[in-house]
Design a protein around this motif. Structure first.
Motif, PDB file in Angstrom:
ATOM      1  N   PHE A  39      11.045 -29.130 -29.606  1.00 10.88           N
ATOM      2  CA  PHE A  39       9.694 -29.367 -30.143  1.00 10.88           C
ATOM      3  C   PHE A  39       8.576 -28.707 -29.293  1.00 10.88           C
ATOM      4  O   PHE A  39       8.652 -28.456 -28.182  1.00 10.88           O
ATOM      5  CB  PHE A  39       9.494 -31.074 -30.016  1.00 10.88           C
ATOM      6  CG  PHE A  39      10.396 -31.697 -31.005  1.00 10.88           C
ATOM      7  CD1 PHE A  39      10.359 -31.661 -32.110  1.00 10.88           C
ATOM      8  CD2 PHE A  39      11.390 -32.582 -30.139  1.00 10.88           C
ATOM      9  CE1 PHE A  39      11.166 -32.539 -32.885  1.00 10.88           C
ATOM     10  CE2 PHE A  39      12.352 -33.326 -30.788  1.00 10.88           C
ATOM     11  CZ  PHE A  39      12.229 -33.059 -32.329  1.00 10.88           C
ATOM     12  N   ASP A  40       7.762 -28.150 -30.094  1.00 13.00           N
ATOM     13  CA  ASP A  40       6.447 -27.676 -29.444  1.00 13.00           C
ATOM     14  C   ASP A  40       5.388 -28.558 -29.813  1.00 13.00           C
ATOM     15  O   ASP A  40       5.402 -29.524 -29.009  1.00 13.00           O
ATOM     16  CB  ASP A  40       6.174 -26.302 -30.809  1.00 13.00           C
ATOM     17  CG  ASP A  40       5.324 -25.381 -30.082  1.00 13.00           C
ATOM     18  OD1 ASP A  40       4.866 -25.597 -28.822  1.00 13.00           O
ATOM     19  OD2 ASP A  40       5.014 -24.259 -30.527  1.00 13.00           O
ATOM     20  N   ASN A  41       4.264 -28.078 -30.629  1.00 15.01           N
ATOM     21  CA  ASN A  41       2.987 -29.015 -30.661  1.00 15.01           C
ATOM     22  C   ASN A  41       3.145 -30.253 -31.382  1.00 15.01           C
ATOM     23  O   ASN A  41       4.094 -30.344 -32.375  1.00 15.01           O
ATOM     24  CB  ASN A  41       1.819 -28.395 -30.970  1.00 15.01           C
ATOM     25  CG  ASN A  41       1.560 -26.925 -30.060  1.00 15.01           C
ATOM     26  OD1 ASN A  41       1.727 -27.081 -28.900  1.00 15.01           O
ATOM     27  ND2 ASN A  41       1.288 -25.991 -30.675  1.00 15.01           N
ATOM     28  N   SER A  42       2.622 -31.469 -31.015  1.00 15.06           N
ATOM     29  CA  SER A  42       2.661 -32.412 -31.975  1.00 15.06           C
ATOM     30  C   SER A  42       1.800 -32.525 -33.037  1.00 15.06           C
ATOM     31  O   SER A  42       0.790 -31.878 -33.168  1.00 15.06           O
ATOM     32  CB  SER A  42       2.097 -33.942 -30.992  1.00 15.06           C
ATOM     33  OG  SER A  42       0.697 -33.547 -30.540  1.00 15.06           O
ATOM     34  N   ILE A  43       2.070 -33.419 -34.037  1.00 15.18           N
ATOM     35  CA  ILE A  43       1.315 -33.321 -35.222  1.00 15.18           C
ATOM     36  C   ILE A  43       0.088 -34.006 -35.094  1.00 15.18           C
ATOM     37  O   ILE A  43      -0.101 -35.064 -34.412  1.00 15.18           O
ATOM     38  CB  ILE A  43       2.107 -34.173 -36.410  1.00 15.18           C
ATOM     39  CG1 ILE A  43       3.413 -33.552 -36.663  1.00 15.18           C
ATOM     40  CG2 ILE A  43       1.430 -34.216 -37.677  1.00 15.18           C
ATOM     41  CD1 ILE A  43       4.500 -34.351 -37.542  1.00 15.18           C
ATOM     42  N   LYS A  44      -0.917 -33.428 -35.655  1.00 17.44           N
ATOM     43  CA  LYS A  44      -2.505 -34.187 -35.485  1.00 17.44           C
ATOM     44  C   LYS A  44      -2.445 -35.277 -36.418  1.00 17.44           C
ATOM     45  O   LYS A  44      -2.231 -35.193 -37.559  1.00 17.44           O
ATOM     46  CB  LYS A  44      -3.348 -32.918 -35.753  1.00 17.44           C
ATOM     47  CG  LYS A  44      -3.614 -31.925 -34.663  1.00 17.44           C
ATOM     48  CD  LYS A  44      -4.677 -31.148 -34.911  1.00 17.44           C
ATOM     49  CE  LYS A  44      -4.580 -29.767 -33.867  1.00 17.44           C
ATOM     50  NZ  LYS A  44      -5.941 -28.957 -34.244  1.00 17.44           N
TER      51      LYS A  44
END
Length: 235
Positions: A39-44
């Protein structure tokens, strides 16, 4: 000539030492640097608003797109809804010794990725554990494969909580999902916690099984796990 040679040796030793050990103050940073992190960036979040539902459960809303699909997520204290499909935390397959507790939606992070094999979506979310004492060392982390339940089996897992993070989930070279179980390392007297043993597991059938991967991290100061060093030579 001898001075030049000595200087070269010293510089080599310094270079190796600086490469071998690095200090961290964030477990997410450490996990994200692993070469096979999934996983990279979280969902805003759709908004920064936390709502109260009819049953007085707090929740927040998120939306993302992946693989040509729109995914609407409702993250609650006791459950998560994905495009209307409800998953209660109490129904997840829990790692031995783990028990579901409420998640604070305001502290929640949700991650979405696409698995190469079969191009299936996989969802991971985490939130602070509500409690006192050393509760800040634990996160509730859940992993859900094929979250919309179409064209395949759905796996719903509750991962080990000690210094846990969705960023810690790996996709191994042979296509297995893996995640760490962290255990304290003690001094010789077995009285003081001085580091962590990071042991990776995967799911085989209905059982969690270890894989041949572990590493050790050392706290910069005993009993303070929030600054630590990782020595590459210990892998």
């Amino acid at each position: 000539m001898k001075i030049s040679h000595t200087l070269a040796v010293v510089l080599t030793v310094v270079s190796v030492s600086s490469y071998a050990a690095r200090s961290y103050d964030s477990y997410d940073t450490f996990y994200a640097e692993q070469p096979d992190a999934l996983f990279d960036n979280s969902i805003k979040q759709t908004s920064n608003v936390v709502y109260s539902s009819a049953n007085n459960e707090m929740h927040t809303e998120l939306m993302s797109k992946i693989n040509g699909k729109t995914i609407n997520i409702d993250l609650g204290e006791k459950s998560i809804a994905v495009n209307g499909g409800m998953y209660r935390y109490s129904n997840a397959v829990a790692f031995p010794g783990e028990y579901p507790s409420k998640i604070n939606p305001a502290s929640g992070d949700v991650y979405l990725a696409l698995l190469p094999k079969g191009r299936r979506e996989i969802l991971c979310w985490q939130g602070d554990t509500i409690g006192a004492g050393e509760a800040d060392r634990h996160k509730q982390v859940y992993l859900l494969t094929n979250p919309m339940g179409k064209d395949g089996k759905t796996e719903f897992l509750h991962l080990p909580s000690l210094f846990a993070s969705c960023r810690a989930v790996l996709l191994t070279k042979d296509g297995k999902l893996a995640f760490p179980k962290n255990s304290y390392l003690f001094d010789k007297e077995h009285e003081t916690r001085v580091g962590l043993l990071v042991s990776y597991y995967t799911l085989k059938g209905a059982h969690f099984v270890p894989i041949k991967r572990e590493t050790r991290i050392q706290f910069d100061a005993p009993e303070n796990p929030f600054r630590f060093s990782h020595d590459d030579q210990l892998d």
